[in-house]
Write a protein that holds these residues in place. Sequence first.
Motif, PDB file in Angstrom:
ATOM      1  N   ALA A 263      -3.506 -33.794  26.749  1.00 45.72           N
ATOM      2  CA  ALA A 263      -2.935 -34.723  27.736  1.00 45.72           C
ATOM      3  C   ALA A 263      -2.132 -35.831  27.078  1.00 45.72           C
ATOM      4  O   ALA A 263      -1.101 -36.263  27.599  1.00 45.72           O
ATOM      5  CB  ALA A 263      -4.052 -35.319  28.595  1.00 45.72           C
ATOM      6  N   ILE A 264      -2.598 -36.317  25.929  1.00 46.41           N
ATOM      7  CA  ILE A 264      -1.847 -37.408  25.291  1.00 46.41           C
ATOM      8  C   ILE A 264      -0.883 -36.882  24.225  1.00 46.41           C
ATOM      9  O   ILE A 264      -0.298 -37.655  23.467  1.00 46.41           O
ATOM     10  CB  ILE A 264      -2.779 -38.470  24.662  1.00 46.41           C
ATOM     11  N   GLY A 265      -0.778 -35.559  24.148  1.00 50.35           N
ATOM     12  CA  GLY A 265       0.198 -34.992  23.235  1.00 50.35           C
ATOM     13  C   GLY A 265      -0.252 -34.953  21.795  1.00 50.35           C
ATOM     14  O   GLY A 265       0.567 -35.027  20.867  1.00 50.35           O
ATOM     15  N   MET A 266      -1.573 -34.842  21.579  1.00 45.72           N
ATOM     16  CA  MET A 266      -2.073 -34.732  20.205  1.00 45.72           C
ATOM     17  C   MET A 266      -2.334 -33.260  19.902  1.00 45.72           C
ATOM     18  O   MET A 266      -2.956 -32.563  20.687  1.00 45.72           O
ATOM     19  CB  MET A 266      -3.385 -35.517  20.068  1.00 45.72           C
ATOM     20  N   SER A 267      -1.832 -32.792  18.751  1.00 45.34           N
ATOM     21  CA  SER A 267      -2.028 -31.381  18.420  1.00 45.34           C
ATOM     22  C   SER A 267      -3.208 -31.230  17.478  1.00 45.34           C
ATOM     23  O   SER A 267      -3.828 -32.206  17.048  1.00 45.34           O
ATOM     24  CB  SER A 267      -0.758 -30.826  17.791  1.00 45.34           C
ATOM     25  N   LEU A 268      -3.531 -29.974  17.176  1.00 48.42           N
ATOM     26  CA  LEU A 268      -4.720 -29.700  16.367  1.00 48.42           C
ATOM     27  C   LEU A 268      -4.573 -30.264  14.957  1.00 48.42           C
ATOM     28  O   LEU A 268      -5.498 -30.853  14.414  1.00 48.42           O
ATOM     29  CB  LEU A 268      -4.936 -28.178  16.315  1.00 48.42           C
ATOM     30  N   ASP A 269      -3.399 -30.077  14.377  1.00 49.55           N
ATOM     31  CA  ASP A 269      -3.225 -30.523  12.989  1.00 49.55           C
ATOM     32  C   ASP A 269      -2.973 -32.014  12.917  1.00 49.55           C
ATOM     33  O   ASP A 269      -2.605 -32.658  13.871  1.00 49.55           O
ATOM     34  CB  ASP A 269      -2.034 -29.781  12.358  1.00 49.55           C
ATOM     35  N   LYS A 270      -3.145 -32.497  11.720  1.00 48.40           N
ATOM     36  CA  LYS A 270      -2.896 -33.903  11.493  1.00 48.40           C
ATOM     37  C   LYS A 270      -1.395 -34.162  11.551  1.00 48.40           C
ATOM     38  O   LYS A 270      -0.617 -33.537  10.859  1.00 48.40           O
ATOM     39  CB  LYS A 270      -3.432 -34.306  10.122  1.00 48.40           C
TER      40      LYS A 270
ATOM     41  N   ILE B 238     -20.854 -35.495  29.170  1.00 49.61           N
ATOM     42  CA  ILE B 238     -19.923 -35.734  28.076  1.00 49.61           C
ATOM     43  C   ILE B 238     -19.208 -37.062  28.300  1.00 49.61           C
ATOM     44  O   ILE B 238     -19.080 -37.528  29.424  1.00 49.61           O
ATOM     45  CB  ILE B 238     -18.874 -34.600  27.934  1.00 49.61           C
ATOM     46  N   GLY B 239     -18.784 -37.658  27.199  1.00 52.04           N
ATOM     47  CA  GLY B 239     -17.986 -38.879  27.280  1.00 52.04           C
ATOM     48  C   GLY B 239     -16.802 -38.691  26.356  1.00 52.04           C
ATOM     49  O   GLY B 239     -16.895 -38.921  25.150  1.00 52.04           O
ATOM     50  N   ILE B 240     -15.710 -38.236  26.915  1.00 51.25           N
ATOM     51  CA  ILE B 240     -14.539 -37.876  26.103  1.00 51.25           C
ATOM     52  C   ILE B 240     -13.346 -38.704  26.538  1.00 51.25           C
ATOM     53  O   ILE B 240     -13.072 -38.811  27.737  1.00 51.25           O
ATOM     54  CB  ILE B 240     -14.230 -36.363  26.260  1.00 51.25           C
ATOM     55  N   ALA B 241     -12.677 -39.278  25.575  1.00 48.43           N
ATOM     56  CA  ALA B 241     -11.506 -40.082  25.906  1.00 48.43           C
ATOM     57  C   ALA B 241     -10.408 -39.853  24.886  1.00 48.43           C
ATOM     58  O   ALA B 241     -10.670 -39.535  23.722  1.00 48.43           O
ATOM     59  CB  ALA B 241     -11.865 -41.563  25.946  1.00 48.43           C
ATOM     60  N   ALA B 242      -9.195 -40.022  25.348  1.00 50.67           N
ATOM     61  CA  ALA B 242      -8.038 -39.966  24.453  1.00 50.67           C
ATOM     62  C   ALA B 242      -7.089 -41.086  24.843  1.00 50.67           C
ATOM     63  O   ALA B 242      -6.844 -41.299  26.022  1.00 50.67           O
ATOM     64  CB  ALA B 242      -7.326 -38.614  24.578  1.00 50.67           C
ATOM     65  N   ALA B 243      -6.636 -41.809  23.840  1.00 45.34           N
ATOM     66  CA  ALA B 243      -5.786 -42.959  24.128  1.00 45.34           C
ATOM     67  C   ALA B 243      -4.485 -42.858  23.347  1.00 45.34           C
ATOM     68  O   ALA B 243      -4.485 -42.536  22.155  1.00 45.34           O
ATOM     69  CB  ALA B 243      -6.498 -44.253  23.750  1.00 45.34           C
ATOM     70  N   LYS B 244      -3.402 -43.121  24.036  1.00 48.59           N
ATOM     71  CA  LYS B 244      -2.129 -43.320  23.347  1.00 48.59           C
ATOM     72  C   LYS B 244      -1.823 -44.804  23.476  1.00 48.59           C
ATOM     73  O   LYS B 244      -1.758 -45.327  24.594  1.00 48.59           O
ATOM     74  CB  LYS B 244      -1.036 -42.474  24.011  1.00 48.59           C
TER      75      LYS B 244
ATOM     76  N   LYS C 216       3.669 -57.742  15.582  1.00 47.51           N
ATOM     77  CA  LYS C 216       3.939 -59.172  15.392  1.00 47.51           C
ATOM     78  C   LYS C 216       2.885 -60.048  16.041  1.00 47.51           C
ATOM     79  O   LYS C 216       2.660 -61.193  15.643  1.00 47.51           O
ATOM     80  CB  LYS C 216       5.312 -59.530  15.977  1.00 47.51           C
ATOM     81  N   THR C 217       2.231 -59.516  17.106  1.00 48.04           N
ATOM     82  CA  THR C 217       1.252 -60.331  17.830  1.00 48.04           C
ATOM     83  C   THR C 217      -0.151 -59.740  17.784  1.00 48.04           C
ATOM     84  O   THR C 217      -1.128 -60.415  18.121  1.00 48.04           O
ATOM     85  CB  THR C 217       1.636 -60.441  19.322  1.00 48.04           C
ATOM     86  N   GLY C 218      -0.255 -58.492  17.413  1.00 49.74           N
ATOM     87  CA  GLY C 218      -1.569 -57.847  17.432  1.00 49.74           C
ATOM     88  C   GLY C 218      -1.981 -57.346  18.807  1.00 49.74           C
ATOM     89  O   GLY C 218      -3.079 -56.822  18.979  1.00 49.74           O
ATOM     90  N   VAL C 219      -1.082 -57.472  19.792  1.00 50.67           N
ATOM     91  CA  VAL C 219      -1.440 -57.033  21.150  1.00 50.67           C
ATOM     92  C   VAL C 219      -1.386 -55.505  21.250  1.00 50.67           C
ATOM     93  O   VAL C 219      -0.428 -54.877  20.809  1.00 50.67           O
ATOM     94  CB  VAL C 219      -0.487 -57.664  22.186  1.00 50.67           C
ATOM     95  N   ILE C 220      -2.451 -54.956  21.829  1.00 47.00           N
ATOM     96  CA  ILE C 220      -2.501 -53.509  22.061  1.00 47.00           C
ATOM     97  C   ILE C 220      -2.204 -53.235  23.527  1.00 47.00           C
ATOM     98  O   ILE C 220      -2.815 -53.831  24.410  1.00 47.00           O
ATOM     99  CB  ILE C 220      -3.896 -52.954  21.692  1.00 47.00           C
ATOM    100  N   ARG C 221      -1.287 -52.345  23.772  1.00 45.08           N
ATOM    101  CA  ARG C 221      -1.064 -51.852  25.133  1.00 45.08           C
ATOM    102  C   ARG C 221      -1.345 -50.367  25.152  1.00 45.08           C
ATOM    103  O   ARG C 221      -1.213 -49.695  24.123  1.00 45.08           O
ATOM    104  CB  ARG C 221       0.380 -52.122  25.584  1.00 45.08           C
ATOM    105  N   ILE C 222      -1.774 -49.853  26.323  1.00 42.16           N
ATOM    106  CA  ILE C 222      -2.191 -48.448  26.390  1.00 42.16           C
ATOM    107  C   ILE C 222      -1.346 -47.726  27.430  1.00 42.16           C
ATOM    108  O   ILE C 222      -1.657 -47.757  28.617  1.00 42.16           O
ATOM    109  CB  ILE C 222      -3.687 -48.353  26.726  1.00 42.16           C
TER     110      ILE C 222
END
Lengths: 744, 744
Positions: free
Chosen positions: A407-414, A598-604, A610-616
């Motif tokens: 869903a977040i576009g992460m593939s199997l490989d690194k 189960i408790g599974i999450a994926a975050a992009k 410059k500010t340290g602010v995280i947006r999701i």
Amino acid sequence: MDTIGKSIPRIDALDKVTGRAAYVGDLEVPGMLHGKILRSPLPHAVVKEIGVKKALKLPGVVAVLTRDDLEGLDPFYGAVLRDRPFIATDKVRYQGEPVAAVAAVDLATAEEALDLIQVEYDELPVISDTVEALMDDGATVHETNLCNQSGYEWGDVTDAFAKADHVFEDTFTFPMVYHYSMEPHAVIADYSNQGITVWSTAQHPFLVREDLARMFGFQLHQVRVVVPYLGGGFGSKSYTKLEPLVVALSKVAGRPVRVALTVEEAFKTIRRHAARCTVKTGVMNDGSFVARECLIHLDTGAYADNGPLVANRAAERIMGAYRWDNVKITSNAVYTNSTPAGSFRSIGAPQAAWASESQVDIIADALGLGPLEIRLKNLVEKGEEFRPGRRALDADPATGLRMAAQAIGMSLDKEPEDQGSALPIKTGRGLGCNLSGVGSSATSTAIVRLHVDGTVTVFAGTTEIGQGSRGVLAQIASQELQVPFEHISMVSSDTGVVPYDRSTGSSRSTTMMGLAVQGAAKEVKDQLIELAALHFDCPPEELSAQGGLIIRADESVAYGALIEEEFGARAGELLGRGYVTPRRDNGRLRQSPAFWEIGIAAAKIEVDTKTGVIRIPHYVSVADVGVAINPQQCEGQDEGASMQGLGHTLFEEMVYEDGQLLNPNLVDYKVPTFADLPANLETQMIENHDGPGPFGAKGLGEGGIVSAAPSVANALFQATGVRIKDLPLTPERVWRALRDAAAK
Amino acid sequence: MDTIGKSIPRIDALDKVTGRAAYVGDLEVPGMLHGKILRSPLPHAVVKEIGVKKALKLPGVVAVLTRDDLEGLDPFYGAVLRDRPFIATDKVRYQGEPVAAVAAVDLATAEEALDLIQVEYDELPVISDTVEALMDDGATVHETNLCNQSGYEWGDVTDAFAKADHVFEDTFTFPMVYHYSMEPHAVIADYSNQGITVWSTAQHPFLVREDLARMFGFQLHQVRVVVPYLGGGFGSKSYTKLEPLVVALSKVAGRPVRVALTVEEAFKTIRRHAARCTVKTGVMNDGSFVARECLIHLDTGAYADNGPLVANRAAERIMGAYRWDNVKITSNAVYTNSTPAGSFRSIGAPQAAWASESQVDIIADALGLGPLEIRLKNLVEKGEEFRPGRRALDADPATGLRMAAQAIGMSLDKEPEDQGSALPIKTGRGLGCNLSGVGSSATSTAIVRLHVDGTVTVFAGTTEIGQGSRGVLAQIASQELQVPFEHISMVSSDTGVVPYDRSTGSSRSTTMMGLAVQGAAKEVKDQLIELAALHFDCPPEELSAQGGLIIRADESVAYGALIEEEFGARAGELLGRGYVTPRRDNGRLRQSPAFWEIGIAAAKIEVDTKTGVIRIPHYVSVADVGVAINPQQCEGQDEGASMQGLGHTLFEEMVYEDGQLLNPNLVDYKVPTFADLPANLETQMIENHDGPGPFGAKGLGEGGIVSAAPSVANALFQATGVRIKDLPLTPERVWRALRDAAAK
């Protein structure tokens, strides 16, 4: 008449949006007084003298409760250990502990009277660090600072670490957080020699009934705990909290009394355990896990509440959803001079998953594996009996994890993110994954009443805390009894009128109370079939229930008509009972847990370096619900859990200094708002119709909170190469970490 | 653990003497307004215009309800005929009929607003005499003045009168009387689009629920009628009364509203039927009755309420407890412009017994027979099927009558009192006797909950109106389930939480609800036996319940322990259901009446011939109770009925002049006080263990009122030779009769 799987609007929606819904704070009991609590300003002190004469002389004051009023009752309670007096006896153990309480004709008078109570204290040293607290060389909160130690051990971790290709050891901290449900605790108590009635913001009214009966010397039939509308719980209203104090205040006042806490007081009532987890993991070159040793310190505050259970659950959960041949987990619940810690959505899990899942990514990075790759290599599989003696895994974490990653576009490989870009905004993707054996006991009962007009009232002791249980249980009754949803009313938590239910929590209600409601509906249906067999003069086997009718070939008869026939008039009703016990259903529920959540999450995420602010921009939670009885409500529950998880991930932390809580309010303690919503907040549901609940349902509501923090921290690492091991990931903390990393 | 036959103190005694008991007038519902009713000052008039603008402008007034607010609902109701609108539509039919109602923030504002409502009436002629009303030549209250006619006819009275040795014809009148329960009617209603909750002084909450659902367009599950403590009923709170008006007021106000009537308003809500009975009886020389013809006029007031049922019952009861081969009874319920008449303790019976039993003594005197002698000659006997198609007589009136006569020292033969004495105080003895087939329908259900500590909560929809039903039903549960009485709590009338019960009245609750409670307790016991069979691994037949334990030879296990075993913890509970329907119990309850209730009284009186004052040194009532479950309460009920009977015998009468009620208050309407108690007020109970109720019980509570008036009037005749045919026997009326007799 098929209602399962339909997103029927909430039963209580209209009451809530029109303001008709009455909460404890809205009720008026005849003769009711108003109470306020005098709380200790000191975190740790001996209480020498309490002077109440001046307060008692204030016009309008009816009674003052102190430790001098405890004769003939047992002031101690606690979900696991009975170490907490409802009013200070010998000493106070945290700032905010109740020392006295006033009942007066109005709130202003009660508040004024607080200032007239004189308390003399002898200060004691403050215990605040859980590691130091166990060093056995200083002051103690109780006789010892170790409230509870539990753990797991199998295999031989020392040997396994020796043989492992790599050993990783990291320490993670998780902050004290507060539930911040919309409604703080509130209780009206009415004590008489013949019994007690309590209106309370209680998630577990039947357990409160048990405590009150024991503490005040009554039998169960003499104690009634009523829960009207309730503005959120998340565990903060589990077990007994404010009730005994208000009952005692009513006893000394001789009249009903209400005490409604302010937000600040609720902060000083219960919170989640802060945690310090050291995780040591042995891994082979190919990424397979071979051993894990953990030391967990949970800050349980001044009193145990259910800290021992939380410690035990954290010990289990820090193993994650992985297969381990060698394990040694030690989990300490440690007393400190702070607000007692207790249940909070998925007890012990967010703390454990934070540590475990952060380290998995550390390991993956070190070994050059992808986050999904290393997890899939080690995950337990559906059907595996991965905890000896417990139910085999009935969930499929690998499938869920793949869904989340995709869903977040992460593939199997690194695939390392483009960290070299010159832009200040960096992007990263992260995963988190955990498994919870829900603490869902098979102890529910229900009653279904079928009225003569064919409509239904369901009695189910599940507390409606905003989760939508009334609607879901009505859907289950509707489906089983084949009565339209809008022909059903629910009667919920009132121990005086609904039959026993153990508790509302642990994602148990849809499954356990759902089965009880289904059973009660079925008993009514069986009686309808019996009556219809008399009506048609045929064997019951020829009959079935459908759409409010009993059908026989091409004839039919309405439910109401059968009741009228039996009672000889438009009168009477049919009653059905539902029992859920470990012994019933061929022992289907005897095994623990009732199901694995189960408790599974994926975050992009995007980090402003410059500010340290995280947006999701995109956050995905995956829930295995068996069947979504009300899909919209399932999503709502899971989204709520995700957001609450993002709260402790990004913002929330109760700050103590010298035993003083500095931020018990919404200005200084930030919770997520709609502005903090991920642009795309998604819940994906797995429906395999394989749950133990009605129509194949499982519970949900807790899994969504578990993996928020590690998924975001892992994404932050992917985005920036910086690993933060302490929550919350505030802009300041992120900015400092980025600065420090750049300085290296 | 044997509780049957023990005079256990009332469960609610402490609540009532300490003032903790909360009645409708004590409750506070969040947001509640206060309502007052504007009542018609005219007994009969067309309502032309109603102006509410001024009232609505008064600050604090939230809403005014008039006939203009009836869209979308059906304003008409009535226990038998739906002829009564809850607020005047086209015209008003009695002085005091509601024309408008105000909801305001407080009572004073609501009262003030009443004066600001302008109503324009067109007066109509007043109908007040029941005989003139049926002459078909004047105004009518409704389309006709004959509300209902019913009766009985068999044999050939004309022929029988012709053949009889003597024919007696007398006309008797019985006054309008008011129930005067301690608490006037009061209702709080909370209307929303989703349903209605009503707190009401209702004896029959389930019937009120049915009416409200129909009138306001809801289903049964959406309407909840709650009856808190209730200060007496005696039928005044049977069926629907004030509830629809208050619900409609809440609907227009958009908030909960309470209306609590004053005593004067309650006088204008319901009363007992006044009666005029002409009784013609054919008798042989030996005193045997051969034929009876009666014409009854019952004044049912402005609306029918249950007048048709009263008329029917009076028709049956005027035949008395005697065998008749030839009968012709005509009973008319007649509309007049006065307070509607309805249920009142033993409907139709005191009026009918007054006429029938007075004439029996007239006949006896004429034939030179003793009052006991002539009755014993004609009484039906136990086992006789004296009403075709109905249950054979299960009571023994002859034995009861002999007991009563003996108690006051009356012998079989005629022994005229010493009327020649020169003393102004004359002494006389009199009897009265009647049989009531109770109107007790077999329509009750109950739930019993057995908690894990072995204590019990019983759900029984009988309204506790002061009769002590909660205690008696708890005794039944205690005995059946073998749990100590003080381990049982009762939950009564609340249609939202207790299962269906038809009504509280007709002496039915101990029998009908008693059987339902017993059945529910038995179902719990059966489950305990099942669980104990698992516990002991033995067949259930080896087990029995005793003293809170399941016993097997010399082993035993506590109830609570069995519940803990089943639920795997100190948790859970067992549930039992009890159904009473005509079809159950092998049809035992299918026959009507459920039982026959005797109404036997004997009075020894003293008349002051100078003042006309009657004193009663000795009064005996005989009740056939089957089994006295709580003897003291049985006596209390029967004594209360006797005193209420002596009220209408000696003092009570609602006085109308030109359609205006002159005495709606305790100053002008005298009810008996403790000073009026007979020096020796006695209830004798027949206990043959032969009732259809639990443990052989029958109902009681109505029989005691039936024969008060004739027993006293017959004693007056014995004392003075003066026969008075009109009630009440006030000093003035007695003195005038003595004066007139002396003048002859």
